[in-house]
Design a protein around this motif. Structure first.
Motif, short mmCIF file in Angstrom:
data_model
loop_
_atom_site.label_atom_id
_atom_site.label_comp_id
_atom_site.label_asym_id
_atom_site.label_seq_id
_atom_site.Cartn_x
_atom_site.Cartn_y
_atom_site.Cartn_z
N UNK A 13 24.15 -4.07 11.60
CA UNK A 13 22.84 -3.53 11.25
C UNK A 13 22.60 -3.57 9.74
N UNK A 14 23.65 -3.33 8.96
CA UNK A 14 23.48 -3.30 7.51
C UNK A 14 23.09 -4.66 6.94
N UNK A 15 23.32 -5.73 7.72
CA UNK A 15 22.88 -7.06 7.26
C UNK A 15 21.36 -7.12 7.10
N UNK A 16 20.65 -6.21 7.75
CA UNK A 16 19.22 -6.11 7.57
C UNK A 16 18.84 -5.09 6.52
N UNK A 17 19.81 -4.58 5.78
CA UNK A 17 19.57 -3.57 4.77
C UNK A 17 19.77 -4.08 3.36
N UNK A 18 20.15 -3.17 2.47
CA UNK A 18 20.27 -3.50 1.05
C UNK A 18 21.68 -3.33 0.51
N UNK A 19 22.61 -2.87 1.33
CA UNK A 19 23.95 -2.54 0.84
C UNK A 19 24.98 -3.51 1.38
N UNK A 20 24.79 -4.77 1.06
CA UNK A 20 25.76 -5.79 1.46
C UNK A 20 25.64 -6.97 0.49
N UNK A 21 26.60 -7.90 0.57
CA UNK A 21 26.63 -9.02 -0.36
C UNK A 21 26.22 -10.34 0.29
#
Length: 460
Positions: A298-306
């Motif tokens: 889910x975080x791949x659709x967010x802002x906290x990943x590289x």
């Protein structure tokens, strides 16, 4: 209008509804905003246009009252104008429904949802099921770098978007190149799914399916011993296949969410998908859906990943506060009032009554009730045991005559014993006519016009 009107609508025309249907067709393609609500799904000139609803009953603009099943295409599971839901919505409307920044209601709704569906770690809300199933597919493709999607061929609908609709008879306007990227696997057959994944080794991004076949609990006879164990074992086997082949497992819980358990089929069967989608019952008729799943995905659709950013879901109205307030009220009501158990109890009572009525009239092998008790559907079979739109038309017409609006027998918790008894009595009368048509080997005299039509067909 007399809200207690109890005329028998199937015995005479519905003049106001017919006029309204003509207006609908002149302004709206198909005459409805959902194909399953179209007047082609009902006997000719007997498609009521609704004025209002309360609990398990609806009234048409001709003044007729009906006991309603399948309310809002399974979305209104608590009954119309449920007081806890409508009060929560009214409170929120006085505070504003949409802002330039997130509302605190978004936090509260996410916390409530994840507390109810603890197998998920993050959630994002939208307005309809297609939004979130397509977002799940996009996320799976981004995470795996693979182009193909594998859909379960035994389930009728996943999305209005090209990746799915291109596989149906209504594929006009969809490039073949898009459709070719969608393949299918059969429900309940792990060996066939393993073979598909091996054939397209390294190409399939995800397996997407309704975790429980909604027409019946598992391939085989409805209610047969061990069905729940078979379903759980199958889903566990699918989980293992997805892990072994490196693809994402997606549960479409639009129907099973809340109706199977508060946490959906994943909560009932104990198998955790990578992603899951919820809707329908989640808002009790208000427009809200959810994509939920593992944080790493889910975080791949967010802002906290590289990684490269995924345009997951970005909707102007996806977090309208009144819809999220409705969802929170629904989740609370289900948990505090044991709604899932009530749906099952009502469905079991209805199924038993319908089967007894059909058997008593000699049509038990022709009017067949299927599915989990909280999600009953019926099949209408001809004299040779084949599915028949003509016999469905005859049956629907007689139900309408008795004040029962039932494209399915999907229950809401607002039904009571009197509603069930009246429905069974109406079914018995319908089955008496069904028997006459079978004896004549020709239902035509009882149709009153053209037969109802399947939703998915190539020609209008």
């Amino acid at each position: 209008m007399d809200t207690e009107a109890t005329k028998t609508p199937g015995e005479f025309p519905l003049p106001r509804s017919q006029q309204a249907n003509e207006r609908l067709h002149s302004l709206i393609p198909g005459g409805a905003h959902t194909y399953a609500k179209g007047d082609d799904q009902y006997p000719e000139n007997l498609a009521p246009v609704i004025s209002h609803g309360r609990g398990a009953h609806v009234w048409d603009i001709d003044g007729n009252r009906y006991i309603e099943y399948g309310s809002g295409l399974r979305s209104v599971s608590l009954g119309h104008a449920h007081p806890r839901v409508t009060e929560a919505v009214r409170r929120q409307l006085d505070r504003g429904s949409n802002f330039v920044r997130p509302s605190i209601v978004e936090v509260e709704a996410a916390e409530r949802f994840l507390a109810t569906v603890p197998t998920a770690e993050m959630v994002k809300f939208a307005k309809n099921g297609s939004d979130v199933t397509t977002a799940a597919v996009r996320l799976a493709r981004a995470a795996t770098g693979r182009p193909r999607v594998a859909v379960c061929e035994d389930h009728p609908f996943f999305s209005v978007d090209d990746w799915f609709i291109g596989t149906t008879p209504m594929s006009a306007g969809i490039p073949a190149a898009t459709t070719e990227l969608t393949v299918s696997f059969p429900y309940g057959d792990l060996a066939a799914t393993d073979e598909l994944l091996s054939r397209y080794q390294g190409e399939i991004a995800c397996l997407i399916l309704e975790p429980a076949a909604h027409a019946q609990p598992f391939p085989g006879s409805p209610g047969r011993p061990g069905t729940e164990d078979l379903t759980a074992a199958y889903l566990a086997g699918l989980r293992e296949l997805a892990d072994r082949h490196g693809c994402v497992l997606v549960f479409d819980e639009m129907i099973t969410g809340l109706r199977w358990s508060e946490a959906g089929a994943q909560g009932l069967y104990g198998v955790v998908p990578d992603l899951s989608t919820f809707g329908k019952a989640l808002g009790n008729g208000f427009a809200v859906s959810a994509l939920a799943g593992r944080r790493a995905l889910m975080e791949r659709g967010g802002l906290r990943h590289s990684h490269d950013r995924v345009f997951l879901l970005s909707t102007t109205h996806g977090a309208e506060t009144h819809a999220l307030a409705a969802a929170m009220a629904v989740l609370t009501t289900y948990v505090e009032e044991g709604i899932t158990a009530r749906l099952h109890a009502l469905g079991e009572r209805l199924a038993a009554g319908v089967r007894e009525a059909a058997a008593g009239m000699g049509v038990g092998d022709h009017l067949v009730v299927r599915g989990r008790a909280s999600n009953l559907v019926f099949a209408t079979l001809d004299e040779n045991g084949r599915p028949s739109q003509e016999y469905r038309t005859l049956f629907l017409r007689r139900l309408l005559a008795g004040g029962v609006l039932a494209p399915s027998f999907v229950v809401s918790s607002a039904l009571d014993d009197t509603d069930i008894e009246r429905t069974v009595e109406t079914v018995a009368r319908a089955c008496a006519v069904y028997r006459k048509a079978l004896d004549a080997a020709d239902p035509t005299p009882w149709l009153g016009g053209r037969p109802v039509k399947p939703v998915f067909r190539r020609r209008a």
